[in-house]
Design a protein around this motif. Structure first.
Motif, mmCIF file in Angstrom:
data_model
loop_
_atom_site.group_PDB
_atom_site.id
_atom_site.type_symbol
_atom_site.label_atom_id
_atom_site.label_comp_id
_atom_site.label_asym_id
_atom_site.label_seq_id
_atom_site.Cartn_x
_atom_site.Cartn_y
_atom_site.Cartn_z
ATOM 1 N N HIS A 1 32.046 33.911 32.704
ATOM 2 C CA HIS A 1 32.931 34.016 31.546
ATOM 3 C C HIS A 1 33.908 32.848 31.493
ATOM 4 O O HIS A 1 33.973 32.128 30.498
ATOM 5 C CB HIS A 1 33.687 35.356 31.603
ATOM 6 C CG HIS A 1 34.577 35.584 30.440
ATOM 7 N ND1 HIS A 1 35.787 36.215 30.548
ATOM 8 C CD2 HIS A 1 34.443 35.255 29.133
ATOM 9 C CE1 HIS A 1 36.365 36.274 29.352
ATOM 10 N NE2 HIS A 1 35.558 35.700 28.481
ATOM 11 N N ARG A 2 34.670 32.646 32.552
ATOM 12 C CA ARG A 2 35.642 31.557 32.653
ATOM 13 C C ARG A 2 35.573 31.028 34.086
ATOM 14 O O ARG A 2 34.946 31.611 34.937
ATOM 15 C CB ARG A 2 37.064 32.055 32.365
ATOM 16 C CG ARG A 2 37.261 32.600 30.979
ATOM 17 C CD ARG A 2 37.520 31.478 29.986
ATOM 18 N NE ARG A 2 37.961 32.005 28.714
ATOM 19 C CZ ARG A 2 37.153 32.260 27.687
ATOM 20 N NH1 ARG A 2 35.859 32.090 27.825
ATOM 21 N NH2 ARG A 2 37.635 32.712 26.554
ATOM 22 N N CYS B 1 32.911 32.689 37.781
ATOM 23 C CA CYS B 1 32.524 33.709 36.812
ATOM 24 C C CYS B 1 31.841 33.041 35.609
ATOM 25 O O CYS B 1 32.297 31.996 35.138
ATOM 26 C CB CYS B 1 33.768 34.467 36.350
ATOM 27 S SG CYS B 1 33.398 35.764 35.146
ATOM 28 N N GLY C 1 39.314 38.046 36.663
ATOM 29 C CA GLY C 1 39.764 37.486 35.390
ATOM 30 C C GLY C 1 39.904 38.539 34.311
ATOM 31 O O GLY C 1 41.009 38.836 33.832
ATOM 32 N N HIS C 2 38.779 39.119 33.923
ATOM 33 C CA HIS C 2 38.791 40.103 32.841
ATOM 34 C C HIS C 2 37.932 41.299 33.186
ATOM 35 O O HIS C 2 37.431 41.996 32.311
ATOM 36 C CB HIS C 2 38.320 39.457 31.534
ATOM 37 C CG HIS C 2 39.077 38.212 31.209
ATOM 38 N ND1 HIS C 2 38.664 36.970 31.626
ATOM 39 C CD2 HIS C 2 40.249 38.040 30.550
ATOM 40 C CE1 HIS C 2 39.548 36.054 31.213
ATOM 41 N NE2 HIS C 2 40.510 36.684 30.568
ATOM 42 N N PHE C 3 37.703 41.458 34.491
ATOM 43 C CA PHE C 3 37.077 42.661 35.048
ATOM 44 C C PHE C 3 35.616 42.867 34.667
ATOM 45 O O PHE C 3 35.135 43.998 34.636
ATOM 46 C CB PHE C 3 37.919 43.914 34.708
ATOM 47 C CG PHE C 3 39.368 43.706 34.999
ATOM 48 C CD1 PHE C 3 39.802 43.533 36.309
ATOM 49 C CD2 PHE C 3 40.296 43.639 33.981
ATOM 50 C CE1 PHE C 3 41.148 43.307 36.584
ATOM 51 C CE2 PHE C 3 41.645 43.412 34.237
ATOM 52 C CZ PHE C 3 42.070 43.248 35.549
ATOM 53 N N TRP C 4 34.915 41.759 34.374
ATOM 54 C CA TRP C 4 33.471 41.910 34.238
ATOM 55 C C TRP C 4 32.950 42.366 35.589
ATOM 56 O O TRP C 4 33.455 41.967 36.645
ATOM 57 C CB TRP C 4 32.814 40.593 33.853
ATOM 58 C CG TRP C 4 33.022 40.178 32.428
ATOM 59 C CD1 TRP C 4 33.871 40.725 31.512
ATOM 60 C CD2 TRP C 4 32.355 39.093 31.777
ATOM 61 N NE1 TRP C 4 33.780 40.044 30.321
ATOM 62 C CE2 TRP C 4 32.858 39.048 30.442
ATOM 63 C CE3 TRP C 4 31.394 38.177 32.154
ATOM 64 C CZ2 TRP C 4 32.425 38.108 29.521
ATOM 65 C CZ3 TRP C 4 30.965 37.235 31.226
ATOM 66 C CH2 TRP C 4 31.467 37.206 29.925
ATOM 67 N N CYS D 1 35.116 40.872 38.679
ATOM 68 C CA CYS D 1 35.841 39.610 38.516
ATOM 69 C C CYS D 1 37.320 39.911 38.268
ATOM 70 O O CYS D 1 37.658 40.795 37.470
ATOM 71 C CB CYS D 1 35.249 38.816 37.349
ATOM 72 S SG CYS D 1 36.166 37.289 37.009
ATOM 73 N N VAL E 1 36.823 31.286 36.908
ATOM 74 C CA VAL E 1 37.598 32.096 37.844
ATOM 75 C C VAL E 1 36.728 32.368 39.055
ATOM 76 O O VAL E 1 35.532 32.645 38.933
ATOM 77 C CB VAL E 1 38.035 33.427 37.181
ATOM 78 C CG1 VAL E 1 38.620 34.389 38.190
ATOM 79 C CG2 VAL E 1 39.024 33.154 36.055
HETATM 80 S S1 FES Z 1 36.868 35.200 33.992
HETATM 81 FE FE1 FES Z 1 35.559 36.692 34.865
HETATM 82 S S2 FES Z 1 35.577 38.240 33.396
HETATM 83 FE FE2 FES Z 1 36.743 36.688 32.478
#
Ligand code: FES
Length: 131
Positions: free
Chosen positions: A49-50, A47, A68-71, A66, A52
């Motif tokens: 973002h992070r 991802c 992780g945080h649902f992006w 995702c 993941v």
């Molecule tokens: S790790 Fe994918 S949205 Fe945060």
């Protein structure tokens, strides 16, 4: 920049609606998704973002969510649906002899420690790196 076509997985290993993660070559993490329209999507299995794995995400309505945080990433473009400039890294794909192949970026060049030390010394002295 031209990439390199790499086999990622067999088409039968990609169930409809479920992403599949594979390590290709030495360390390329690739996520493959069957879009359900005869096309496969391959993307960096990370991802933006992070760190993941997108292959642990959920496919829903033409997007990959995702865990992780649902992006939410559009499976046609890789763009984040609510913020297109923060997209996933998508690779071109093709199917050859039942294999999903992805065009991955060239591997980073490897230099010997001697080459690295010389380039560092040249850079610090103001000489061209390869001179
Ligand atoms: S790790 Fe994918 S949205 Fe945060």
């Amino acid at each position: 920049m031209t990439g390199r076509w790499q086999r990622v997985c067999r088409v039968e290993e990609v169930p409809a609606g479920r992403p599949v993660g594979r390590i290709v070559g030495e360390s390329d993490r690739v996520c493959v998704v069957d879009r359900g329209d005869g096309e496969y999507v391959a993307m960096l299995d990370r991802c933006p973002h992070r760190d993941v794995a997108l292959s642990d995400g959920v496919v829903r309505d033409g997007t990959l969510v995702c865990p992780g945080h649902f992006w939410c990433f559009d499976l046609a473009t890789g763009e984040r649906t609510d913020l297109p400039e923060r997209g996933a890294t998508v690779y071109r794909t093709r199917v050859v002899d039942g294999w999903v192949e992805a065009e991955l970026p060239p591997p980073p060049s490897r230099r010997s420690i001697r080459e690295w030390l010389l380039s560092e010394a040249r850079a610090r002295s103001g000489q061209p790196a390869d001179g």
